[in-house]
Design a protein around this motif. Structure first.
Motif, mmCIF file in Angstrom:
data_model
loop_
_atom_site.group_PDB
_atom_site.id
_atom_site.type_symbol
_atom_site.label_atom_id
_atom_site.label_comp_id
_atom_site.label_asym_id
_atom_site.label_seq_id
_atom_site.Cartn_x
_atom_site.Cartn_y
_atom_site.Cartn_z
ATOM 1 N N LEU A 30 62.094 92.526 27.645
ATOM 2 C CA LEU A 30 63.381 92.440 28.336
ATOM 3 C C LEU A 30 64.526 92.795 27.394
ATOM 4 O O LEU A 30 65.457 93.510 27.778
ATOM 5 C CB LEU A 30 63.570 91.033 28.905
ATOM 6 C CG LEU A 30 64.918 90.755 29.584
ATOM 7 C CD1 LEU A 30 65.207 91.758 30.694
ATOM 8 C CD2 LEU A 30 64.944 89.321 30.123
ATOM 9 N N LEU A 31 64.467 92.296 26.159
ATOM 10 C CA LEU A 31 65.511 92.621 25.191
ATOM 11 C C LEU A 31 65.610 94.129 24.991
ATOM 12 O O LEU A 31 66.712 94.691 24.918
ATOM 13 C CB LEU A 31 65.230 91.924 23.864
ATOM 14 C CG LEU A 31 66.224 92.203 22.729
ATOM 15 C CD1 LEU A 31 67.637 91.782 23.123
ATOM 16 C CD2 LEU A 31 65.792 91.500 21.449
ATOM 17 N N GLY A 32 64.465 94.795 24.903
ATOM 18 C CA GLY A 32 64.471 96.238 24.720
ATOM 19 C C GLY A 32 65.153 96.955 25.869
ATOM 20 O O GLY A 32 65.900 97.924 25.662
ATOM 21 N N GLU A 33 64.932 96.492 27.092
ATOM 22 C CA GLU A 33 65.576 97.101 28.269
ATOM 23 C C GLU A 33 67.081 96.878 28.233
ATOM 24 O O GLU A 33 67.871 97.775 28.539
ATOM 25 C CB GLU A 33 64.980 96.502 29.542
ATOM 26 C CG GLU A 33 65.480 97.123 30.830
ATOM 27 C CD GLU A 33 65.012 98.547 31.040
ATOM 28 O OE1 GLU A 33 65.589 99.244 31.906
ATOM 29 O OE2 GLU A 33 64.058 98.980 30.343
ATOM 30 N N ILE A 34 67.489 95.670 27.839
ATOM 31 C CA ILE A 34 68.923 95.362 27.769
ATOM 32 C C ILE A 34 69.597 96.206 26.696
ATOM 33 O O ILE A 34 70.687 96.771 26.912
ATOM 34 C CB ILE A 34 69.128 93.857 27.496
ATOM 35 C CG1 ILE A 34 68.704 93.048 28.726
ATOM 36 C CG2 ILE A 34 70.579 93.550 27.130
ATOM 37 C CD1 ILE A 34 68.689 91.549 28.523
#
Length: 419
Positions: free
Chosen positions: A250-254
């Protein structure tokens, strides 16, 4: 919301905008759903699913109110940034495919975008439909953690359970776990006892009478174990590697979206991405950022990412967390960076928690695979050797009389030829 709270919130928003001439250009908000009924009851629980109007795991009216208030909070915080009326090009909303998260997003949007003017489609309803997108639970790879498709993560969890601190916690709380198991008819461990706490917590919030064995001391110990469970899942032992396999997704997508939105584009109209999920989602993300406070995110807890552009063109990221509906969101500082973290530094620091090839990293380390291969070959070799010996024994047993006579004949023949 009181007049004093409204004044302070508005003042805070104005101060943020005025600081260093910064201009807000994009926001991501991730929140936990609101108050819900228990996911399940234990066998001896006097309160079962029939005691809840909509059954287990469903958003309650209190949960709806919590998200209506959160939506109103976001409306005030981003007044002047988001349009007063709903514009589908300004906001994208995604939820996990659970009733409680979908309904939380809808209640939130009711507070964020109360209809006015042409958007009022019936005078006796101050609400308008706004799309909330989702994917089937079997396909959810972004907002539902922990994902169970990763052998390396399972190995890390096994390592975690063998750490000295984990064993110490298990030893310290063995009496409370034994008590819970005796009283509930379950077989709980340090990692699973949270489910009993969750059930009792939900019931207490709705004024249901607890069993006699549930004292304040028992609830406090269960709460501590529940919070410990979040640490175990996403941190505690090899936190950063766990993040790369879980919350780092999720962090990577954000981070990807922040980087994309930092590039000026006159055609770009998106201003906010809204994500409706769970306590484990918020915890996994915060642990991947190393800003987790050690406590389970409460209902309607909201993690905020704000992207700003300064007058000189530089871009920065600010983090905020709202875990109390009575107060404003408070700032979070990414370790190794300032509160207003330059985007390039934010990307550099978070990169350590983001996997570029998760499928590859989920495979067991080479040492582990080699060991497994050696063991497998040794077992297979032993079985084959045993089978060969067994077959030879059977053959020799069946042919022993004729073989003895035949051997004498051959020897006699060879002896005759040689003479």
């Amino acid at each position: 919301m009181s007049a004093a709270a409204l004044f302070l919130l508005t003042l805070g928003c104005l101060c943020r905008e005025a600081a260093a001439g910064r201009k807000l250009i994009y926001v991501t908000v991730l929140f936990r759903h609101g108050d819900r009924s228990p996911v399940k009851a234990f066998p001896t629980d006097p309160h079962q699913e029939s005691d809840w109007p909509q059954g287990f795991g469903q958003l309650t009216q209190e949960g709806m109110r919590q998200h209506l208030l959160l939506g109103q909070f976001l409306r005030l915080r981003y007044r002047g940034f988001l349009s007063e009326s709903y514009d589908r090009r300004e906001i994208s909303v995604r939820s996990t495919d659970y009733d409680r998260t979908l309904m939380s997003a809808e209640a939130n949007l009711a507070g964020l975008y109360p209809p006015a003017g042409q958007q009022v489609f019936t005078t006796d309803l101050k609400w308008q439909p706004i799309p909330v997108h989702t994917v089937p639970m079997s396909e959810e790879r972004l907002l539902l953690f922990p994902l169970g498709d990763c052998p390396r993560y399972k190995q890390l969890m096994n390592e975690t359970e063998h750490t000295e601190e984990f064993i110490n916690v298990t030893t310290t709380y063995q009496d409370i776990i034994k008590l819970v198991n005796n009283k509930t008819g379950l077989n709980q461990t340090v990692e699973t006892v949270w489910s009993v706490y969750d059930t009792l917590f939900c019931e207490s919030r709705h004024n249901m009478t607890a069993p006699d064995w549930v004292t304040p001391d028992v609830m406090e110990k269960l709460r501590l174990l529940k919070d410990f469970g979040f640490q175990v899942m996403f941190g505690f032992h090899k936190r950063q590697e766990k993040s790369r396999l879980q919350g780092g997704i999720l962090l990577g997508e954000i981070v990807k979206n922040l980087s994309k939105m930092a590039v000026p584009d006159p055609e770009q109209r998106l201003k906010m991405t809204m994500l409706s999920a769970h306590d484990t989602t918020v915890s996994a993300l915060q642990l991947s950022l190393d800003v987790f406070n050690g406590r389970q995110p409460p209902y309607a807890a909201c993690q905020i990412f704000e992207l700003y552009r300064d007058d000189n063109g530089s871009v920065s990221v600010s983090l905020a967390y709202r875990n109390d509906s009575a107060v404003d969101a408070y700032p979070l500082q990414l370790p190794g960076c300032s509160l207003d973290c330059p985007l390039e530094d934010f990307v550099r620091i978070t990169k350590l928690s983001i996997s570029e090839d998760r499928d590859k990293e989920c495979q067991l380390p080479v040492e582990g695979r080699d060991k497994e291969v050696i063991i497998s070959l040794a077992v297979a070799g032993s079985l084959i050797l045993f089978l060969i010996i067994f077959l030879l024994g059977v053959i020799c047993w069946q042919q022993e009389p004729s073989t003895s006579q035949g051997y004498r004949q051959v020897i006699n023949k060879e002896a005759g030829e040689e003479s």
